[in-house]
Design an enzyme around this catalytic site. Structure first.
Site, short mmCIF file in Angstrom:
data_model
loop_
_atom_site.label_atom_id
_atom_site.label_comp_id
_atom_site.label_asym_id
_atom_site.label_seq_id
_atom_site.Cartn_x
_atom_site.Cartn_y
_atom_site.Cartn_z
N TYR A 118 4.74 5.41 15.82
CA TYR A 118 3.44 4.75 15.67
C TYR A 118 2.33 5.66 16.17
O TYR A 118 1.30 5.84 15.49
CB TYR A 118 3.44 3.44 16.45
CG TYR A 118 2.13 2.69 16.39
CD1 TYR A 118 1.80 1.91 15.28
CD2 TYR A 118 1.20 2.76 17.43
CE1 TYR A 118 0.60 1.21 15.21
CE2 TYR A 118 0.00 2.07 17.36
CZ TYR A 118 -0.30 1.31 16.26
OH TYR A 118 -1.49 0.63 16.20
N VAL A 158 0.82 -1.22 0.00
CA VAL A 158 0.00 0.00 0.00
C VAL A 158 0.84 1.26 0.00
O VAL A 158 0.36 2.34 -0.36
CB VAL A 158 -0.98 0.02 1.20
CG1 VAL A 158 -2.00 -1.11 1.08
CG2 VAL A 158 -0.23 -0.05 2.53
N ASN A 187 -6.54 -1.32 6.76
CA ASN A 187 -6.07 -1.93 8.00
C ASN A 187 -4.57 -2.15 8.03
O ASN A 187 -4.00 -2.28 9.11
CB ASN A 187 -6.78 -3.27 8.21
CG ASN A 187 -6.20 -4.05 9.36
OD1 ASN A 187 -6.46 -3.76 10.52
ND2 ASN A 187 -5.38 -5.06 9.06
N THR A 229 -3.38 -9.55 19.52
CA THR A 229 -2.77 -9.87 18.24
C THR A 229 -1.26 -9.94 18.41
O THR A 229 -0.72 -9.65 19.48
CB THR A 229 -3.10 -8.81 17.18
OG1 THR A 229 -2.48 -7.57 17.57
CG2 THR A 229 -4.60 -8.61 17.02
#
Length: 243
Positions: free
Chosen positions: A140, A48, A74, A175
């Site tokens: 982040y 992406v 996502n 996750t």
């Protein structure tokens, strides 16, 4: 039948979102660097961060399905470092995927959806880190703040074209990305239990918790919702910082 593109669907939250759309009978095209283990969903190898890759993913969806109703952005990466320790290369990597990648996909989606009679929906997966900084994850945190700002801009600029743009901001979801943060601690299991204890609902989230919200936002019941950010964090950030 409705059509959707989901990026970063090879694991975790993205995989759960794509699986939910498949279960609901949507035509699903996923874009990622590795092949997702998903039945009844198409896949295109996609970076992406490359504008041509984003354009090709949207074009492939239109070619296969005839139109593109929803895009879920996502794909994301993280670097567990403070700003002082972050290298230029690490900064570029996070920004390229988390910000430029979302920008590329949103631009490609808007250009396509603007010409469709019913417009479309863009759902960006952000993070509570956009407004509540996680320690040791400076770039982040910054990247997710950019995702929220871009979401609002798209909603304002393109609502008249029938395009809705919303963001979903997960908190601590069980996750591999969450595990990577816990693994930085001297006692990862203790760190995980401490995190669980800070959640009013008494657990971490699951990828399916996020997928439920995304599925609802993609549907007609959410037709008057645009420019909003939906927090999915089990009440974590609702608390006063003074315990």
């Amino acid at each position: 039948m409705s059509s959707v593109v989901v990026t970063g669907a090879s694991s975790g939250i993205g995989w759960a979102i794509a699986r939910r759309f498949v279960a609901d009978g949507w035509s699903v095209l996923t874009g990622s660097r590795s092949t997702p283990d998903l039945d009844d969903a198409e896949w295109l190898r996609t970076d992406v961060a490359d504008p041509a890759g984003a354009d090709a993913l949207v074009a492939a969806a239109v070619e296969q399905f005839g139109s593109l109703d929803v895009v879920v952005n996502n794909a994301g990466v993280q670097v567990e470092k403070t700003i002082a320790d972050t290298t230029d290369e690490e900064f570029d990597h996070v920004i390229d995927v988390n910000v430029r990648g979302v920008f590329n996909m949103c631009r490609a989606a808007v250009r396509e959806m603007a010409g469709q009679p019913d417009g479309g929906v863009i759902i960006n997966i952000g993070s509570v880190a956009a407004t509540h900084a996680d320690a040791g994850m400076a770039v982040y945190n910054a990247s997710k703040g950019a995702v929220e700002a871009l979401t609002r801009a798209i909603a304002v600029d393109h609502g008249h074209q029938g395009i809705r743009c919303v963001a979903v901001s997960p908190g601590w979801i069980a996750t591999a990305l969450a595990d990577a943060v816990f693994d930085l601690e001297a006692d990862p299991d203790a760190a995980r239990q401490a995190a669980i204890g800070r959640h009013p609902v008494g657990r971490l989230g699951t990828p399916d918790d996020v997928a439920e919200v995304v599925a609802w936002l993609a549907g007609p019941a959410a037709s008057f919702i645009s420019g909003s950010v939906f927090t999915v964090d089990g009440g974590l950030t609702a608390q006063s910082p003074i315990g």
